[in-house]
Design a protein around this motif. Structure first.
Motif, mmCIF file in Angstrom:
data_model
loop_
_atom_site.group_PDB
_atom_site.id
_atom_site.type_symbol
_atom_site.label_atom_id
_atom_site.label_comp_id
_atom_site.label_asym_id
_atom_site.label_seq_id
_atom_site.Cartn_x
_atom_site.Cartn_y
_atom_site.Cartn_z
ATOM 1 N N LYS A 1 0.854 -1.183 0.000
ATOM 2 C CA LYS A 1 0.000 0.000 0.000
ATOM 3 C C LYS A 1 0.895 1.240 0.000
ATOM 4 O O LYS A 1 1.880 1.297 0.734
ATOM 5 N N GLY A 2 0.582 2.207 -0.839
ATOM 6 C CA GLY A 2 1.378 3.426 -0.913
ATOM 7 C C GLY A 2 1.210 4.288 0.325
ATOM 8 O O GLY A 2 0.201 4.189 1.046
ATOM 9 N N TYR A 3 2.184 5.116 0.582
ATOM 10 C CA TYR A 3 2.122 6.013 1.731
ATOM 11 C C TYR A 3 1.117 7.135 1.513
ATOM 12 O O TYR A 3 0.439 7.549 2.432
ATOM 13 N N LEU A 4 1.041 7.629 0.290
ATOM 14 C CA LEU A 4 0.117 8.710 -0.033
ATOM 15 C C LEU A 4 -1.101 8.150 -0.754
ATOM 16 O O LEU A 4 -0.970 7.314 -1.646
ATOM 17 N N THR A 5 -2.281 8.640 -0.390
ATOM 18 C CA THR A 5 -3.470 8.255 -1.137
ATOM 19 C C THR A 5 -3.418 8.958 -2.484
ATOM 20 O O THR A 5 -2.655 9.907 -2.676
ATOM 21 N N SER A 6 -4.232 8.513 -3.420
ATOM 22 C CA SER A 6 -4.213 9.142 -4.746
ATOM 23 C C SER A 6 -4.623 10.610 -4.653
ATOM 24 O O SER A 6 -4.111 11.456 -5.379
ATOM 25 N N LEU A 7 -5.529 10.934 -3.735
ATOM 26 C CA LEU A 7 -5.948 12.327 -3.547
ATOM 27 C C LEU A 7 -4.793 13.174 -3.021
ATOM 28 O O LEU A 7 -4.541 14.276 -3.509
ATOM 29 N N HIS A 8 -4.065 12.643 -2.028
ATOM 30 C CA HIS A 8 -2.919 13.368 -1.468
ATOM 31 C C HIS A 8 -1.812 13.514 -2.505
ATOM 32 O O HIS A 8 -1.168 14.562 -2.596
ATOM 33 N N GLU B 1 6.148 15.402 5.458
ATOM 34 C CA GLU B 1 6.137 14.907 6.838
ATOM 35 C C GLU B 1 5.081 15.616 7.663
ATOM 36 O O GLU B 1 4.327 14.985 8.405
ATOM 37 N N ARG B 2 5.011 16.944 7.530
ATOM 38 C CA ARG B 2 4.093 17.741 8.340
ATOM 39 C C ARG B 2 2.632 17.530 7.932
ATOM 40 O O ARG B 2 1.770 17.325 8.773
ATOM 41 N N GLU B 3 2.346 17.569 6.642
ATOM 42 C CA GLU B 3 0.966 17.522 6.166
ATOM 43 C C GLU B 3 0.385 16.105 6.108
ATOM 44 O O GLU B 3 -0.796 15.913 6.366
ATOM 45 N N PHE B 4 1.209 15.123 5.731
ATOM 46 C CA PHE B 4 0.681 13.786 5.486
ATOM 47 C C PHE B 4 1.315 12.706 6.362
ATOM 48 O O PHE B 4 0.932 11.543 6.272
ATOM 49 N N GLY B 5 2.318 13.082 7.154
ATOM 50 C CA GLY B 5 2.979 12.095 8.005
ATOM 51 C C GLY B 5 3.788 11.072 7.213
ATOM 52 O O GLY B 5 3.968 9.950 7.642
#
Length: 92
Positions: A12-19, A43-47
């Motif tokens: 599973k990717g770290y970022l969703t497709s929306l992010h 790091e700040r916005e999406f961890g």
């Protein structure tokens, strides 16, 4: 057929497709990109903190941003040859 199917579905990717879309649009809208600034932003916005810089480069590639570290001199240039060519040029 059951033996041909792969059981592995990938990670599973770290970022969703929306992010990911949000990050790419943000990259496209900036005129100047600072690598460390982008790392901190993710790091700040999406961890999200990637272990490899390649993951950050892939985001830049998805945003169709070409980057290359600049060099002070052309490594392929031969100063003597350039000087010789300069001497041969004549202006009419």
């Amino acid at each position: 057929m059951a033996g041909i199917k792969l059981g592995h579905k990938g990670s599973k990717g770290y970022l969703t497709s929306l992010h990911k879309t949000e990050v790419i649009e943000g990259l496209k809208n900036k005129e100047y990109w600072d690598f460390d600034e982008r790392v901190t932003y993710l790091e700040r916005e999406f961890g999200v903190s990637y272990k490899s810089k390649q993951s950050y480069y892939e985001l830049l590639s998805l945003a169709k941003i070409i980057w290359k570290k600049t060099q002070k001199i052309n490594p392929k240039s031969e100063p003597e040859l350039v000087k010789e060519r300069g001497n041969k040029l004549t202006i009419f």
